[in-house]
Write a protein that holds these residues in place. Structure first.
Motif, PDB file in Angstrom:
ATOM      1  N   SER A   1       0.832  -1.201   0.000  1.00 51.90           N
ATOM      2  CA  SER A   1       0.000   0.000   0.000  1.00 51.90           C
ATOM      3  C   SER A   1       0.871   1.258   0.000  1.00 51.90           C
ATOM      4  O   SER A   1       1.792   1.404   0.797  1.00 51.90           O
ATOM      5  N   GLY A   2       0.603   2.150  -0.936  1.00 50.47           N
ATOM      6  CA  GLY A   2       1.354   3.398  -1.038  1.00 50.47           C
ATOM      7  C   GLY A   2       2.529   3.347  -1.986  1.00 50.47           C
ATOM      8  O   GLY A   2       3.060   4.392  -2.368  1.00 50.47           O
TER       9      GLY A   2
ATOM     10  N   VAL B   1      -9.170  -9.936   6.690  1.00 50.68           N
ATOM     11  CA  VAL B   1      -8.309 -10.802   7.508  1.00 50.68           C
ATOM     12  C   VAL B   1      -9.153 -11.871   8.204  1.00 50.68           C
ATOM     13  O   VAL B   1      -8.760 -13.044   8.274  1.00 50.68           O
ATOM     14  N   GLU B   2     -10.322 -11.469   8.713  1.00 48.06           N
ATOM     15  CA  GLU B   2     -11.204 -12.430   9.361  1.00 48.06           C
ATOM     16  C   GLU B   2     -11.701 -13.476   8.369  1.00 48.06           C
ATOM     17  O   GLU B   2     -11.822 -14.659   8.700  1.00 48.06           O
ATOM     18  N   TRP B   3     -11.998 -13.028   7.151  1.00 47.86           N
ATOM     19  CA  TRP B   3     -12.406 -13.969   6.103  1.00 47.86           C
ATOM     20  C   TRP B   3     -11.293 -14.977   5.834  1.00 47.86           C
ATOM     21  O   TRP B   3     -11.538 -16.189   5.729  1.00 47.86           O
TER      22      TRP B   3
ATOM     23  N   PRO C   1      -4.800  -0.769   1.483  1.00 48.92           N
ATOM     24  CA  PRO C   1      -4.681  -0.992   2.933  1.00 48.92           C
ATOM     25  C   PRO C   1      -5.452  -2.236   3.357  1.00 48.92           C
ATOM     26  O   PRO C   1      -6.537  -2.531   2.847  1.00 48.92           O
ATOM     27  N   GLU C   2      -4.895  -2.973   4.296  1.00 47.96           N
ATOM     28  CA  GLU C   2      -5.521  -4.204   4.773  1.00 47.96           C
ATOM     29  C   GLU C   2      -6.809  -3.890   5.542  1.00 47.96           C
ATOM     30  O   GLU C   2      -6.854  -2.961   6.338  1.00 47.96           O
ATOM     31  N   LYS C   3      -7.853  -4.685   5.294  1.00 44.04           N
ATOM     32  CA  LYS C   3      -9.131  -4.515   5.981  1.00 44.04           C
ATOM     33  C   LYS C   3      -9.313  -5.629   7.001  1.00 44.04           C
ATOM     34  O   LYS C   3      -9.035  -6.794   6.708  1.00 44.04           O
TER      35      LYS C   3
ATOM     36  N   HIS D   1     -17.315  -8.554  -2.673  1.00 39.27           N
ATOM     37  CA  HIS D   1     -16.111  -9.177  -2.120  1.00 39.27           C
ATOM     38  C   HIS D   1     -15.231  -9.803  -3.204  1.00 39.27           C
ATOM     39  O   HIS D   1     -14.476 -10.724  -2.934  1.00 39.27           O
ATOM     40  N   LYS D   2     -15.347  -9.272  -4.426  1.00 36.80           N
ATOM     41  CA  LYS D   2     -14.573  -9.839  -5.527  1.00 36.80           C
ATOM     42  C   LYS D   2     -13.076  -9.671  -5.303  1.00 36.80           C
ATOM     43  O   LYS D   2     -12.292 -10.545  -5.689  1.00 36.80           O
ATOM     44  N   VAL D   3     -12.669  -8.572  -4.710  1.00 37.72           N
ATOM     45  CA  VAL D   3     -11.243  -8.324  -4.447  1.00 37.72           C
ATOM     46  C   VAL D   3     -11.034  -8.255  -2.941  1.00 37.72           C
ATOM     47  O   VAL D   3     -11.577  -7.382  -2.272  1.00 37.72           O
ATOM     48  N   ARG D   4     -10.264  -9.184  -2.426  1.00 32.82           N
ATOM     49  CA  ARG D   4      -9.919  -9.192  -1.008  1.00 32.82           C
ATOM     50  C   ARG D   4      -8.410  -9.217  -0.857  1.00 32.82           C
ATOM     51  O   ARG D   4      -7.695  -9.809  -1.661  1.00 32.82           O
ATOM     52  N   LEU D   5      -7.931  -8.572   0.190  1.00 32.72           N
ATOM     53  CA  LEU D   5      -6.505  -8.574   0.527  1.00 32.72           C
ATOM     54  C   LEU D   5      -5.637  -8.166  -0.655  1.00 32.72           C
ATOM     55  O   LEU D   5      -4.589  -8.753  -0.919  1.00 32.72           O
TER      56      LEU D   5
END
Length: 288
Positions: A139-140, A172-174, A166-168, A157-161
């Motif tokens: 990130s950045g 992370v829980e998913w 920035p991390e959500k 939720h097509k794009v995760r991590l």
């Protein structure tokens, strides 16, 4: 020279002979669905299928020995290969014995559990019954080099991590939930295959790794021993037939360490280098 190569050199081939046969199936490498054409060795259901078929295809087959040297890798490929071994063993009605060499960890131990018995050297590294996911947070980075990244999706939720965002916490829980589901499947496989041989009161599902000697105490391995000794004692009159998955051409020519230099263009060289680094990192976790 590896143990399997020494066995092949010293003992006659089984084809054309009338004696009993013990097939040795060599499973060496990282377990991945996308093997590099230059890697020193990878395992998946496609790369090992022909060797598996050859190993179980002898008319006078007495047993199949798995020579395992793997730090693990993709869970699905581990499961597919393990299930294929059990399918063939049931069809041929022969015992399968696994021999852990330097390391049989994570997916490598998953493969070992496809056997009816597991042996390891006292110094082998065995276990790592867990799930790991690794990556980088960038990130950045693109902002600092003046590049704008554009991503368009349909589906919340097509794009995760995404490493460039920035991390959500919800992502992370998913991921942890997904890891937990995979871990439960791994634990179920080990319990099903090892049964009451697992030491009572010991939690062997923490992702820890042990030496072969300690693994015997915990019940994740049946005994300390090497392939030559155990097969000679159990099957003194059997001939050994070695089945080994074919390695990529450049790896057979000894160019695996120079993977990036053989790629066609700059992009290919970067991808080849990254793949080589990932495979190298998987081995290096165990000092290999």
């Amino acid at each position: 020279m590896s143990v399997t190569e020494k066995l092949a050199a010293r003992l006659p081939k089984s084809r054309g002979s009338s004696g009993p046969v013990v097939a040795v199936l060599k499973l060496h490498g990282v377990i991945t669905p996308t093997p590099s054409p230059l890697a020193r060795g990878t395992i998946n259901i496609n790369t090992v299928e022909s060797a598996l078929t050859r190993a179980f295809d002898h008319d006078r087959l007495q047993a199949v020995a798995l020579a395992i040297n793997s730090p693990g890798g993709a869970p699905t490929q581990s499961a597919l290969v393990g299930e294929r071994i059990r399918e063939l063993a049931k069809r041929k009605k022969v015992p399968v014995i696994a021999f852990c060499e330097d390391v049989a960890a994570s997916g490598g131990y998953w493969l070992a559990c496809a056997a009816d018995e597991i042996y390891a050297h006292s110094s082998s590294l065995v276990g790592s019954i867990g799930v790991v996911t690794a990556g980088f947070g960038l990130s950045g980075l693109l902002d600092r080099v003046g590049v704008e990244r554009r991503v368009y999706t349909a589906g919340a939720h097509k794009v995760r991590l995404d490493p460039f965002r920035p991390e959500k916490d919800e992502d992370v829980e998913w991921l942890k939930s997904l890891q937990s589901q995979l871990h439960d499947q791994f634990v179920g496989w080990v319990k099903d295959r090892r049964g009451d041989r697992l030491a009572a009161g010991e939690d062997v599902f923490t992702g820890e790794i042990w030496t072969g000697a300690k693994a015997v105490e915990l019940g994740i391995v049946d005994g300390v021993g090497n392939m030559r000794e155990v097969l000679a004692e159990r099957y003194p009159d059997a001939e050994i037939s070695v089945a080994e998955p074919k390695r990529p051409l450049l790896a057979r020519l000894g160019f695996g360490g120079a993977a990036a230099s053989f790629a066609h263009g700059p992009g290919d060289r970067v991808l080849a280098a990254v793949e080589a680094m990932e495979i190298r990192a998987t081995w290096s976790r165990f000092g290999l």
